[in-house]
Design a protein around this motif. Structure first.
Motif, PDB file in Angstrom:
ATOM      1  N   GLU A  33      51.895  41.031  34.751  1.00 31.14           N
ATOM      2  CA  GLU A  33      53.094  41.844  34.980  1.00 31.14           C
ATOM      3  C   GLU A  33      54.046  41.116  35.942  1.00 31.14           C
ATOM      4  N   ARG A  34      55.284  41.525  35.945  1.00 32.09           N
ATOM      5  CA  ARG A  34      56.259  40.967  36.880  1.00 32.09           C
ATOM      6  C   ARG A  34      55.858  41.334  38.312  1.00 32.09           C
ATOM      7  N   LYS A  91      61.008  25.249  34.901  1.00 27.35           N
ATOM      8  CA  LYS A  91      62.120  26.178  35.055  1.00 27.35           C
ATOM      9  C   LYS A  91      61.635  27.634  35.015  1.00 27.35           C
ATOM     10  N   GLU A  92      60.883  27.982  33.974  1.00 23.68           N
ATOM     11  CA  GLU A  92      60.407  29.360  33.815  1.00 23.68           C
ATOM     12  C   GLU A  92      58.958  29.513  34.277  1.00 23.68           C
ATOM     13  N   PRO A 174      60.920  29.431  39.391  1.00 24.36           N
ATOM     14  CA  PRO A 174      60.271  29.920  38.166  1.00 24.36           C
ATOM     15  C   PRO A 174      59.866  31.386  38.282  1.00 24.36           C
ATOM     16  N   LYS A 175      59.664  32.013  37.135  1.00 28.70           N
ATOM     17  CA  LYS A 175      59.236  33.410  37.110  1.00 28.70           C
ATOM     18  C   LYS A 175      57.712  33.526  37.185  1.00 28.70           C
ATOM     19  N   ASN A 206      59.640  38.448  43.933  1.00 22.36           N
ATOM     20  CA  ASN A 206      59.090  39.184  42.787  1.00 22.36           C
ATOM     21  C   ASN A 206      58.633  38.246  41.672  1.00 22.36           C
ATOM     22  N   ARG A 207      58.119  37.068  42.057  1.00 23.94           N
ATOM     23  CA  ARG A 207      57.537  36.161  41.070  1.00 23.94           C
ATOM     24  C   ARG A 207      56.154  36.655  40.671  1.00 23.94           C
ATOM     25  N   SER A 208      55.588  36.023  39.662  1.00 20.36           N
ATOM     26  CA  SER A 208      54.223  36.326  39.244  1.00 20.36           C
ATOM     27  C   SER A 208      53.384  35.068  39.378  1.00 20.36           C
TER      28      SER A 208
END
Length: 350
Positions: A33-34, A91-92, A174-175, A206-208
């Motif tokens: 999840e985020r 990047k992501e 990055p996410k 709020n990264r994962s």
């Protein structure tokens, strides 16, 4: 809005060798999840790192991702071209590798190696990249970053090198961050500092994170959820508190019981008998049966499937522990795992 950042469905990654086929990841499904930290734990050879590498398609021959879906923000990574995957990496989705000394190029300065990610994934000019590099080094706790940018990896300690690797991983914002055994080569005190730093940096934006490790203790105070892997399969999954305090799989219980508790007078640590089976010759039925004190004849002939035993708590075992709380940390006189971790390293959370 869907809060699921990553969803892995029925992932199978096999290594085809002259000796046979190793099913390193065999029908694994999970989600991230985020803003969540998901830990994947288990002994060496369980498929943890291969799972992480598979998510960003870093599997090389003789390894092959045989089947499955890897959905990142709804996009199937398996269907992307190599160029599209290259744009995704860094990047992501970024990765923190196990050994910082081999992750860093010894002939380039720290500044150049951080800047490389910014060059590839951002449109910042030269001065903006330099400022960003300085900010990244400060954010990971490296003092005097102006002079450190010109230093080489060999001029840093192991803990400082790992901080640089974290800075590189965070450079393009990055996410999702995949951390593959990021504290293996560090002593216990530095481990706690690095893990606390990573947790703070992940949650600040709020990264994962997917944290791959063999040590349940280091994630007991850090992870939101835990996947326990054994021989390429997830044998137990759930919230960190459920998996640690109410362990339902005998393997999870064995991992927790093997963690030292200095207040209990024991001449020897508890161990899980036997060794991880040869991946070329996995046993019939349950892979853990040869090492399990609870195994019956039924276990040796039938493979267990995951079943939900509580809200969000799944286990792949024919005979899960009946009183899960007592099976893990609820035994009379036994202290909780977080208490034992805090005693070892001063804790992870601030």
């Amino acid at each position: 809005m869907n809060d699921t950042l990553l969803e892995v469905r029925n992932l199978r990654t096999y290594f085809h060798t002259f000796k046979g086929t190793v099913k390193a990841v065999d029908d694994v499904s999970f989600s991230v999840e985020r803003g969540e930290i998901l830990a994947i734990v288990g002994e060496s050879g369980g498929g943890k790192s291969v799972t992480g590498f598979s998510v960003i398609r870093l599997i090389e021959e003789p390894g092959v991702i045989e089947s499955g879906e890897i959905l990142f923000e709804g996009r199937d990574v398996m269907k992307l071209s190599e160029r599209e995957v290259d744009r995704l990496r860094g990047k992501e989705i970024s990765m923190i590798f196990q050994d910082p000394m081999t992750s860093l190029n010894p002939v380039y300065t720290i500044g150049r190696q951080i800047e490389e990610s910014l060059l590839l994934h951002t449109k910042l000019n030269r001065e903006e990249r330099r400022k960003s590099c300085l900010d990244l080094l400060r954010s990971v706790g490296i003092s005097n970053p102006e002079s450190r940018l010109k230093a080489y990896p060999h001029q840093f300690s192991g803990g400082m090198r790992q901080r640089v690797v974290i800075a590189i991983a965070l450079a393009a914002d990055p996410k999702l961050i995949i951390a593959d055994e990021p504290t293996t080569a560090l002593d216990v005190t530095i481990q706690a500092q690095i893990l606390r730093l990573m947790a703070d940096l992940v949650r600040a934006k709020n990264r994962s994170m997917i944290l791959v490790t063999h040590d349940l203790a280091v994630v007991s105070e850090m992870a939101d959820r835990i996947n326990v892997m054994y021989c390429g399969k997830i044998v137990e999954t759930g919230s960190a508190r459920k998996v640690i305090d109410e362990s339902a799989h005998p393997y999870t219980k064995g991992l927790i019981d093997s963690i030292p508790d200095l207040e209990r007078d024991r001449k020897r640590l508890n161990t899980i008998k036997g060794i991880v089976p040869n991946m070329f010759e996995l046993p019939e039925g349950c892979n853990f049966a040869p090492r399990c004190a609870r195994a019956t004849e039924f276990c040796f002939g039938n493979e267990p499937r995951q079943r939900e035993i509580g809200a969000g708590h799944w286990v792949a075992c024919h005979f899960p522990l009946e009183n899960a709380a007592e099976g893990a940390c609820g035994r009379s006189g036994a202290r909780s795992l977080p208490e034992r971790v805090n005693e070892r390293s001063g804790g992870v959370r601030s």
